[in-house]
Design an enzyme around this catalytic site. Sequence first.
Site, short mmCIF file in Angstrom:
data_model
loop_
_atom_site.label_atom_id
_atom_site.label_comp_id
_atom_site.label_asym_id
_atom_site.label_seq_id
_atom_site.Cartn_x
_atom_site.Cartn_y
_atom_site.Cartn_z
N LYS A 20 36.42 42.96 43.16
CA LYS A 20 36.69 44.34 43.58
C LYS A 20 35.92 45.29 42.67
CE LYS A 20 40.49 47.63 44.26
NZ LYS A 20 41.94 47.90 44.09
N LYS A 28 37.89 42.55 38.57
CA LYS A 28 38.11 43.92 39.01
C LYS A 28 37.45 44.87 38.03
CE LYS A 28 41.83 47.18 40.16
NZ LYS A 28 43.30 47.36 40.28
#
Length: 323
Positions: free
Chosen positions: A248, A195
């Site tokens: 992400k 992320k």
Amino acid sequence: MTFFRGRRLRRTPAIRDLVRENALSPNDLIQPWFVVETDDKNFEKPIGSMPGQSQYSLHKLVERAGWAVDKGLRSCILFGIPKVKDPQASQAWADEGIVQQAVRALKDKYPQLVVMTDVCLCEYTSHGHCGIVRGEDILNDPTLELLAKSALSHARAGADMVAPSDMMDGRVAAIRVMLDDNGFNDLPIMSYAVKYASAFYGPFREAAESTPQFGDRRTHQMDPANRREALREAVADLDEGADVLMVKPAMPYLDIIRDLRENFDTPIAAYHVSGEYAMIKAAAANGWIDEKRVVMESLIGIKRAGADLILTYYAEDALDWLK
């Protein structure tokens, strides 16, 4: 003269369908929803920076889910917004917290729907950070117990999968131990393993009401310039017990999705995030692009890069467009 005639296999729609290398299906798509703790059972607040998306009361969420399930939605992930926030994020693991209530309601009404839960503290803390803070420092290890307690509360409510998004070191291991020690050995963990500290999350801050009151998240989310580090993060989470690895955001990090696909045989998820959604919506609203074609091209690009699962705010629309 002999040369390659690639057009032979593009000549008709039927032939193109026959030789298509990648395809989207409802099984690939996960719809994120925002559920708000409120006394107004009919609360539905459109999210200004994400046209077509809303915050929902529990009652309205169940209604929305029914509409989506009827369209063919198979999976969702829940983000909760409590009435009261505090420095310890106590509503994150409360048995009657809003996400816990939502899980029970959705599983009771739509048992076939795979209900995933985001495990983080930022929506529940008064300061908006993903962990316990001291001064302006985000404390890693004291946060782990709270994340594990939150995941356990989701499991007890009936979640099909928990998804830690906080990016604290060691959180997958802490959650795995907590789940296993309480009899949830079979509950999978989808880790936000890779992320990045991305500017593409802007609209989500409005949707989840989780804007940090000070500083930023660069001490725990990854530097967008780093590629090799993603493999280290993925290995660490797999070693700690993750069952699914997520990247992400999605579109700016297709190379990272491909790296994980080529190095691991575990399922790979990608989050087509709020900023990606908002940009497409804005361009479509101005008549600059064909929204349906751009969305479907974006999603198939994520799939082609190697993602097995795609979290996207376009999931519900894509279900119509896949028919």
